[in-house]
Design a protein around this motif. Structure first.
Motif, PDB file in Angstrom:
ATOM      1  N   PRO A  15       0.862  -1.316   0.066  1.00 20.13           N
ATOM      2  CA  PRO A  15       0.014   0.014   0.108  1.00 20.13           C
ATOM      3  C   PRO A  15       0.728   1.368   0.068  1.00 20.13           C
ATOM      4  N   ALA A  16       0.247   2.562  -0.496  1.00 24.39           N
ATOM      5  CA  ALA A  16       1.142   3.682  -0.839  1.00 24.39           C
ATOM      6  C   ALA A  16       1.766   4.165   0.554  1.00 24.39           C
ATOM      7  N   ASP A  17       1.030   4.126   1.843  1.00 22.42           N
ATOM      8  CA  ASP A  17       1.762   4.652   2.993  1.00 22.42           C
ATOM      9  C   ASP A  17       2.856   3.820   3.636  1.00 22.42           C
ATOM     10  N   GLU A  18       2.843   2.387   3.115  1.00 19.75           N
ATOM     11  CA  GLU A  18       3.626   1.587   3.500  1.00 19.75           C
ATOM     12  C   GLU A  18       4.900   1.624   2.529  1.00 19.75           C
ATOM     13  N   GLN A  19       4.795   1.894   1.280  1.00 18.24           N
ATOM     14  CA  GLN A  19       5.921   2.380   0.374  1.00 18.24           C
ATOM     15  C   GLN A  19       6.872   3.314   0.908  1.00 18.24           C
ATOM     16  N   ARG A  20       6.017   4.411   1.296  1.00 15.30           N
ATOM     17  CA  ARG A  20       6.630   5.480   1.844  1.00 15.30           C
ATOM     18  C   ARG A  20       7.312   5.366   2.906  1.00 15.30           C
ATOM     19  N   ALA A  21       6.804   4.389   4.078  1.00 10.48           N
ATOM     20  CA  ALA A  21       7.556   4.273   5.190  1.00 10.48           C
ATOM     21  C   ALA A  21       8.845   3.417   5.085  1.00 10.48           C
ATOM     22  N   ILE A  22       8.574   2.299   4.163  1.00 15.32           N
ATOM     23  CA  ILE A  22       9.834   1.485   4.152  1.00 15.32           C
ATOM     24  C   ILE A  22      10.969   2.500   3.368  1.00 15.32           C
ATOM     25  N   ALA A  23      10.446   3.411   2.145  1.00 12.90           N
ATOM     26  CA  ALA A  23      11.598   4.038   1.712  1.00 12.90           C
ATOM     27  C   ALA A  23      11.974   5.092   2.735  1.00 12.90           C
ATOM     28  N   ALA A  24      11.415   5.580   3.468  1.00 12.37           N
ATOM     29  CA  ALA A  24      12.012   6.678   4.564  1.00 12.37           C
ATOM     30  C   ALA A  24      13.091   5.838   5.688  1.00 12.37           C
ATOM     31  N   TYR A  25      12.499   4.613   6.122  1.00 10.82           N
ATOM     32  CA  TYR A  25      13.332   3.869   6.814  1.00 10.82           C
ATOM     33  C   TYR A  25      14.682   3.322   6.130  1.00 10.82           C
ATOM     34  N   LEU A  26      14.421   3.189   4.728  1.00 12.38           N
ATOM     35  CA  LEU A  26      15.745   2.733   4.420  1.00 12.38           C
ATOM     36  C   LEU A  26      16.825   4.064   3.983  1.00 12.38           C
ATOM     37  N   ALA A  27      16.113   5.319   3.688  1.00 11.74           N
ATOM     38  CA  ALA A  27      16.944   6.374   3.589  1.00 11.74           C
ATOM     39  C   ALA A  27      17.631   6.723   5.023  1.00 11.74           C
ATOM     40  N   CYS A  28      16.900   6.669   6.196  1.00 16.94           N
ATOM     41  CA  CYS A  28      17.352   7.051   7.363  1.00 16.94           C
ATOM     42  C   CYS A  28      18.583   5.872   7.780  1.00 16.94           C
ATOM     43  N   GLU A  29      18.553   4.685   7.437  1.00 18.65           N
ATOM     44  CA  GLU A  29      19.459   3.517   7.645  1.00 18.65           C
ATOM     45  C   GLU A  29      20.715   4.019   6.970  1.00 18.65           C
ATOM     46  N   THR A  30      20.393   4.245   5.654  1.00 17.95           N
ATOM     47  CA  THR A  30      21.473   4.529   4.795  1.00 17.95           C
ATOM     48  C   THR A  30      22.441   5.717   5.096  1.00 17.95           C
ATOM     49  N   GLU A  31      21.665   6.669   5.602  1.00 19.31           N
ATOM     50  CA  GLU A  31      22.247   7.942   6.061  1.00 19.31           C
ATOM     51  C   GLU A  31      23.445   7.558   7.379  1.00 19.31           C
ATOM     52  N   ARG A  32      22.589   6.910   8.325  1.00 17.36           N
ATOM     53  CA  ARG A  32      23.293   6.569   9.374  1.00 17.36           C
ATOM     54  C   ARG A  32      24.742   5.413   9.156  1.00 17.36           C
ATOM     55  N   LEU A  33      24.582   4.530   8.282  1.00 18.01           N
ATOM     56  CA  LEU A  33      25.564   3.815   7.887  1.00 18.01           C
ATOM     57  C   LEU A  33      26.710   4.755   7.210  1.00 18.01           C
ATOM     58  N   ASP A  34      26.124   5.515   6.347  1.00 10.99           N
ATOM     59  CA  ASP A  34      27.118   6.629   5.676  1.00 10.99           C
ATOM     60  C   ASP A  34      27.920   7.299   6.588  1.00 10.99           C
ATOM     61  N   GLY A  35      27.150   7.647   7.622  1.00 10.37           N
ATOM     62  CA  GLY A  35      27.943   8.518   8.693  1.00 10.37           C
ATOM     63  C   GLY A  35      28.907   7.881   9.430  1.00 10.37           C
ATOM     64  N   LEU A  36      28.598   6.578   9.636  1.00  9.83           N
ATOM     65  CA  LEU A  36      29.770   5.636  10.461  1.00  9.83           C
ATOM     66  C   LEU A  36      30.727   5.399   9.497  1.00  9.83           C
ATOM     67  N   VAL A  37      30.625   5.075   8.203  1.00  9.60           N
ATOM     68  CA  VAL A  37      31.661   4.996   7.276  1.00  9.60           C
ATOM     69  C   VAL A  37      32.586   6.240   7.138  1.00  9.60           C
ATOM     70  N   ALA A  38      31.937   7.521   7.152  1.00 11.20           N
ATOM     71  CA  ALA A  38      32.537   8.653   7.102  1.00 11.20           C
ATOM     72  C   ALA A  38      33.424   8.977   8.284  1.00 11.20           C
ATOM     73  N   ALA A  39      32.898   8.343   9.488  1.00 10.23           N
ATOM     74  CA  ALA A  39      33.612   8.954  10.779  1.00 10.23           C
ATOM     75  C   ALA A  39      34.922   7.762  10.892  1.00 10.23           C
ATOM     76  N   LYS A  40      34.682   6.732  10.322  1.00  9.03           N
ATOM     77  CA  LYS A  40      35.903   5.733  10.234  1.00  9.03           C
ATOM     78  C   LYS A  40      36.975   6.153   9.233  1.00  9.03           C
ATOM     79  N   GLU A  41      36.493   6.774   8.364  1.00  8.88           N
ATOM     80  CA  GLU A  41      37.585   7.092   7.200  1.00  8.88           C
ATOM     81  C   GLU A  41      38.290   8.243   7.985  1.00  8.88           C
ATOM     82  N   ARG A  42      37.582   9.253   8.628  1.00 12.40           N
ATOM     83  CA  ARG A  42      37.983  10.413   9.224  1.00 12.40           C
ATOM     84  C   ARG A  42      39.064   9.935  10.447  1.00 12.40           C
ATOM     85  N   GLN A  43      38.835   8.879  11.212  1.00 12.44           N
ATOM     86  CA  GLN A  43      39.637   8.297  11.914  1.00 12.44           C
ATOM     87  C   GLN A  43      40.810   7.692  11.306  1.00 12.44           C
TER      88      GLN A  43
END
Length: 220
Positions: free
Chosen positions: A176-204
């Protein structure tokens, strides 16, 4: 992408072996039934004495896996009437026809970063009708979708390409449309979090390299 965000929801067989089970309330269809696949402009055409207008256009090099590289955008002189069929719209999911094997089907969402803007015939503009752009982009970026593209691609030495006809046959689960948006938002949030961890590791790692071997550690 195939299980949703709610645990222990009733499930059913999708009818597609490589897709497996999906939530029972989801549908399964083909890309051609939920989106329009638009080809782009062909370079090198002779327009005779027609009045020409200069437009920017996207090439394969501009469409990366999950983002756009607009540092070098080419332009073309083309009649306005010819350009109309290749104009991008905000919300289009851009997908590469091919090139190197790792470029097959890769893409991202066009948000109208340049207006007007066209796309070359090696870049498909997939225009959603019955699914949201974020869901479609997330699904076409999965390993399952990429495996489908590879199975339908025309292969040559180190290169692959997929036709619009085969692209339209991509199976796609449709929550359903609302579930599509919720899953996409969750994936975007998790991707941003993981990208942040990778960037922090690279800076370290960069700081440790700058200090040199043995530096930055306490003496015994």
């Amino acid at each position: 992408m195939t299980r949703g965000l709610t645990p222990r929801v009733p499930r059913r067989d999708s009818g597609i072996p490589w897709l497996g089970e999906i939530p029972a309330h989801w549908a399964v269809t083909r890309l051609k039934f939920v989106a329009e696949v638009h080809g782009g402009l062909t370079l090198g055409k002779n327009y005779g004495t027609a009045a020409l207008v200069e437009y920017p256009y996207l090439r394969v090099a501009n469409v990366q896996d999950g983002y756009l590289d607009l540092s070098d955008v080419a332009t073309i002189l083309i009649p306005e009437t010819e350009a109309e069929a290749c104009l991008l719209q905000a919300g289009d999911v851009l997908m590469n026809e091919g090139g190197d094997a790792n470029k097959l089907g890769r893409g991202c969402i066009w948000a109208g970063e340049i207006a007007p803007c066209l796309h070359q015939n090696h870049v498909f503009a997939v225009r959603p009708r019955l699914v949201c752009s974020e869901w479609l982009n997330a699904w076409t970026s999965t390993e399952a979708a990429k495996a489908f593209f590879e199975s339908r691609a025309k292969q040559s030495t180190n290169l692959a390409s997929i036709s619009a006809t085969n692209l339209k046959e991509l199976p796609i689960p449709v929550p359903p449309a609302d579930e599509q948006r919720a899953i996409a938002a969750y994936l975007a949030c998790e991707t941003e979090r993981l990208d942040g961890l990778v960037a922090a590791k690279e800076r370290q790692s960069a700081r440790a390299s700058a200090l040199g071997p043995g530096l930055g550690r306490k003496s015994s």
